[in-house]
Design a protein around this motif. Structure first.
Motif, PDB file in Angstrom:
ATOM      1  N   PHE A 188     -75.594  24.989  58.063  1.00 41.28           N
ATOM      2  CA  PHE A 188     -74.947  26.008  58.792  1.00 41.28           C
ATOM      3  C   PHE A 188     -73.672  25.581  58.926  1.00 41.28           C
ATOM      4  CE2 PHE A 188     -73.470  27.840  62.699  1.00 41.28           C
ATOM      5  CZ  PHE A 188     -73.496  29.348  62.285  1.00 41.28           C
ATOM      6  N   THR A 210     -71.291  25.192  55.967  1.00 45.00           N
ATOM      7  CA  THR A 210     -70.703  26.467  55.575  1.00 45.00           C
ATOM      8  C   THR A 210     -69.721  27.280  56.113  1.00 45.00           C
ATOM      9  OG1 THR A 210     -73.266  26.554  54.683  1.00 45.00           O
ATOM     10  CG2 THR A 210     -72.133  28.528  54.472  1.00 45.00           C
ATOM     11  N   VAL A 211     -69.979  27.016  57.518  1.00 45.45           N
ATOM     12  CA  VAL A 211     -69.048  27.978  58.576  1.00 45.45           C
ATOM     13  C   VAL A 211     -67.745  27.201  58.190  1.00 45.45           C
ATOM     14  CG1 VAL A 211     -68.540  28.419  60.778  1.00 45.45           C
ATOM     15  CG2 VAL A 211     -70.756  28.833  60.135  1.00 45.45           C
ATOM     16  N   LEU A 268     -81.169  22.046  58.579  1.00 47.70           N
ATOM     17  CA  LEU A 268     -80.556  23.240  58.697  1.00 47.70           C
ATOM     18  C   LEU A 268     -79.216  23.544  59.443  1.00 47.70           C
ATOM     19  CD1 LEU A 268     -81.322  26.581  58.581  1.00 47.70           C
ATOM     20  CD2 LEU A 268     -82.566  26.208  60.865  1.00 47.70           C
ATOM     21  N   ASN A 269     -78.881  22.760  60.699  1.00 46.65           N
ATOM     22  CA  ASN A 269     -77.767  22.625  61.468  1.00 46.65           C
ATOM     23  C   ASN A 269     -76.563  22.366  60.524  1.00 46.65           C
ATOM     24  OD1 ASN A 269     -79.153  23.684  63.627  1.00 46.65           O
ATOM     25  ND2 ASN A 269     -79.158  21.522  64.582  1.00 46.65           N
TER      26      ASN A 269
END
Ligand code: HEC
Length: 260
Positions: A35, A38-39, A31-32
């Motif tokens: 994220f 994507t950022v 998950l990290n």
């Protein structure tokens, strides 16, 4: 109080109570990572967007410090009146030499006293046959200073525009930096370095936004806009890369955990 607090953090340090990447599940790592990636891609797209909105503002291709100055401060070389008088409206001048008089006035800041003295007579003679609201409401009104000033200044960014962009920027980026920082805190590293590293992107962002407003009045501050923007990008990028690296490729077995 201070004493017991220190003792607590000492014992936490010894027993390793602070969470590190080794303490989180693979699902959380995935998950990290999703994220952070994507950022990171979002940031690259934001850079591309910035390039396309600002490049060429100074009349030259490519992004340069002058583009940033023009974007926030405006430019005496790029006013609607200046372009018109050098281009399609030039034939309306009775005397060609008046072109330089008008351009010089724009360059000097397009102030009202000089307008009344030297510019109004030219415009009243050559321009207001068409540029009168009663005749052509859609054309710039050249019958009075207020109307002329509108096309003789290229103000750069307006205050309401800067306020709108900065509130979106601060809210949006604060969230992003917070979540990146939360993940980054799970890294194993020198605690002083870490404490400084989590503050830098926030400080750089604040400096960046503040310098937009300053650049509106002082174009030299464009350098601060660029430097602080770059610092934010680099520090954020470092947090992302170090986090992903430590999450997946870093062995922590031999290293003592440190305080957050
Ligand atoms: C014969 C009528 C006429 C006269 C005389 C005239 N203009 Fe214009 N002007 C126009 C028209 C029509 C437009 C709109 C042109 C367009 O949008 O392509 C225009 C547009 C402009 C614009 C706006 C350009 C822009 O950025 O949209 C400026 C500034 C301008 N004129 C300045 C002048 C000046 C200065 C003079 C006197 C030297 C002058 N005009 C004389 C008809 C005139």
């Amino acid at each position: 109080m201070a004493e017991s607090y220190r003792n607590r953090s000492e014992s936490d340090r010894r027993s390793g109570n602070y969470r590190r990447f080794r303490d989180i599940s693979v699902s959380e790592r995935i998950l990290n990572t999703a994220f952070l990636l994507t950022v990171g891609i979002g940031y690259l797209v934001a850079l591309a967007n910035m390039y396309y909105t600002h490049q060429g503002r100074d009349g030259k291709a490519g992004l340069s410090i002058d583009d940033v100055m023009v974007a926030y401060h405006g430019s005496h070389n790029q006013t609607r009146l200046g372009s018109a008088i050098k281009g399609i409206m030039e034939p309306n001048l009775k005397y060609k030499s008046d072109k330089d008089v008008i351009l010089q006035w724009i360059h000097n800041g397009a102030e009202e006293p000089e307008y009344q003295e030297r510019i109004a007579p030219i415009l009243n003679r050559d321009c207001i046959t068409c540029h009168t609201p009663a005749i052509n409401p859609s054309l710039p009104d050249l019958t009075q200073y207020a109307g002329v000033a509108q096309v003789a200044h290229s103000g750069g960014a307006t205050l309401p525009f800067l306020i709108r962009v900065s509130h979106i920027h601060l809210f949006g980026i604060a969230f992003i930096l917070y979540f990146i920082g939360k993940i980054f805190l799970l890294c194993d590293m020198n605690v002083i370095v870490k404490r400084i590293a989590v503050v830098i992107p926030f400080a750089a962002m604040l400096l960046d936004v503040m310098s937009w407003f300053v650049t509106k009045s002082f174009p030299e501050f464009a350098y601060v806009v660029v430097a602080s923007g770059a610092l934010m990008g680099v520090s954020m990028g470092m947090q992302i890369l170090v986090s992903i690296w430590q999450m997946w490729f870093y062995s922590t077995k031999t290293i003592e955990p440190e305080a957050t």
